[in-house]
Design an enzyme around this catalytic site. Sequence first.
Site, short mmCIF file in Angstrom:
data_model
loop_
_atom_site.label_atom_id
_atom_site.label_comp_id
_atom_site.label_asym_id
_atom_site.label_seq_id
_atom_site.Cartn_x
_atom_site.Cartn_y
_atom_site.Cartn_z
N GLY A 139 -27.75 -31.02 -42.23
CA GLY A 139 -26.35 -30.66 -42.02
C GLY A 139 -25.43 -31.72 -41.50
N GLU A 183 -34.17 -32.03 -42.07
CA GLU A 183 -34.01 -31.89 -43.53
C GLU A 183 -32.61 -32.31 -43.97
OE1 GLU A 183 -35.99 -27.54 -42.67
OE2 GLU A 183 -33.95 -27.77 -43.39
N PRO A 184 -32.30 -33.59 -43.88
CA PRO A 184 -30.96 -34.03 -44.28
C PRO A 184 -30.82 -34.12 -45.79
CG PRO A 184 -32.27 -35.92 -43.67
CD PRO A 184 -33.14 -34.71 -43.46
N GLY A 185 -29.65 -33.79 -46.29
CA GLY A 185 -29.37 -33.96 -47.72
C GLY A 185 -28.14 -34.84 -47.89
N ARG A 245 -17.44 -28.62 -56.06
CA ARG A 245 -17.06 -28.57 -54.64
C ARG A 245 -15.57 -28.27 -54.42
NH1 ARG A 245 -17.37 -32.15 -51.36
NH2 ARG A 245 -18.10 -30.89 -49.64
N TYR A 297 -15.32 -24.92 -52.41
CA TYR A 297 -15.10 -25.11 -50.97
C TYR A 297 -13.74 -25.72 -50.64
CZ TYR A 297 -20.26 -25.55 -51.42
OH TYR A 297 -21.58 -25.41 -51.74
N CYS A 299 -11.99 -23.31 -68.90
CA CYS A 299 -11.03 -22.22 -69.02
C CYS A 299 -11.00 -21.36 -67.75
CB CYS A 299 -11.36 -21.37 -70.24
SG CYS A 299 -11.51 -22.38 -71.71
N GLU A 300 -10.60 -21.96 -66.66
CA GLU A 300 -10.48 -21.28 -65.36
C GLU A 300 -9.37 -21.99 -64.60
OE1 GLU A 300 -12.48 -18.82 -64.03
OE2 GLU A 300 -13.95 -18.79 -65.65
N TYR A 331 -24.48 -32.73 -53.94
CA TYR A 331 -23.91 -31.48 -54.44
C TYR A 331 -22.94 -31.73 -55.59
CZ TYR A 331 -26.19 -30.10 -50.16
OH TYR A 331 -27.13 -29.93 -49.19
C1 LIG Z 1 -29.01 -27.36 -47.74
C2 LIG Z 1 -30.03 -27.39 -46.67
C3 LIG Z 1 -30.26 -28.58 -45.97
C4 LIG Z 1 -29.47 -29.83 -46.21
O1 LIG Z 1 -28.17 -29.74 -45.78
P1 LIG Z 1 -27.20 -31.02 -45.77
O2 LIG Z 1 -25.93 -30.51 -45.24
O3 LIG Z 1 -27.11 -31.51 -47.17
O4 LIG Z 1 -27.84 -32.04 -44.87
C5 LIG Z 1 -31.26 -28.57 -45.03
N1 LIG Z 1 -32.00 -27.47 -44.77
C6 LIG Z 1 -31.80 -26.32 -45.41
C7 LIG Z 1 -32.64 -25.14 -45.09
C8 LIG Z 1 -30.81 -26.23 -46.38
O5 LIG Z 1 -30.60 -25.07 -47.01
#
Ligand SMILES: *Cc1c(COP(=O)(O)O)cnc(C)c1O
Length: 405
Positions: free
Chosen positions: A245, A283-285, A322, A326, A352-353, A381
Amino acid sequence: LSNDLKSYLGYQGGELHFGLHPRPLRDFTQGYSRPTYIYDIDIIRTRFQKMKKALNGVGIYYAMKANSNLELLKVLKSEGSKIDVVSGGEIDRALQAGFTPDDIVFSGVGKTVRDLSRAMELSIYQINVESIPELLRIIELAGAKNSKVAIALRLNPNISIDTHPYIATGLHENKFGIELSVLPEIQKILQTHNDRIELRALSLHLGSQMLEFSGLREALRILKPVYKDLQIKFPSLQRFDFGGGLGINYETTDLFKEQQDLDSYAKVIFEELSDLKAELQTEPGRWIVAHAGVLLTQVQYVKETPYRTFLVLDSGMNHLIRPALYQAEHQILPLNICGSGRKAYDVVGPICESADFFAKNRELNEAQQNDFLVLADTGAYGFSMASVYNLQDLPEEILFSSGSR
Ligand SMILES: *Cc1c(COP(=O)(O)O)cnc(C)c1O
């Protein structure tokens, strides 16, 4: 020199450059056939390493849903990342990229029998359980296979963070995680079925695009005593997963500020959790991959009406949802800024939106038909949320290494 970069994307001599070792994006327009995500491997490597350094000793499980490009996953594997998946499809992709079952954490509220069976056959590292019925389903499957499964409980501490409501996940009204009031019932189930289930971890994920950490601190303070209490009852409990997150800046990138944010984030984690008898996981994304990608698109039409001027692109919400989903604002940049005036545009896609726009009334350099435009910070994303709506083609994806010549 690259250590002094304020952003991975910017103009040099009027030309837009991108990369840890900046290269002109013009190079990627040769042979252009459709919208293209361009990723710099070196940015991905450096972001992973920065996070690893700041969170020294914490297991990093990259959240694949942010960007599941196979080659990108191989790069992260080679850097020492592990992986967080949310479906059977993502498990398969992880294995294809060279991750081992022991590298995989499985999150998500809706795991099917098929996906759980697959995870259990592989004996993946950890299944993050999000509800009682899911726990019961796992116990039943483990019984049928006469096996024992390592799980984490994803807890919902009812804490809000300052982000878009669609990406907040740690509130009672959200579908995610197990409410603390349900824990006594869960404990009974775990004790009754201790031949089938082993509680290894607690997990937490408050949401995405978090840039302020008081909510995180509060959540950790709520969950710490819960962890300690459960560890006495279940000595197999040895890991604490504080989720992902960490956010990035989309308006203007300032990598120095992002380093400070990363350090403040790490400080909160270590201040709150260092006395816990636990291996830490995260768990970074977004933080790892968002800046590492741009979306290259081409203006199809400049459509003037008495009310608006529309730039109609070959790419829209089908490739980057996005803004529609959002109200996210990505910078929109021309490849060259020599000598043109400024003008306010609605930048829209072909779908078409009416939600199919990237920006409304945005002042940009004047653009012409067939000009290329770049959407910044779309490595996370972006492609992973792309669809074939209207049966438009999916975007292309190109990985390059800005450091290799
Ligand atoms: C989406 C998600 C993440 C990654 O979130 P980011 O904001 O991209 O870092 C980590 N853990 C879980 C369970 C998620 O659903």
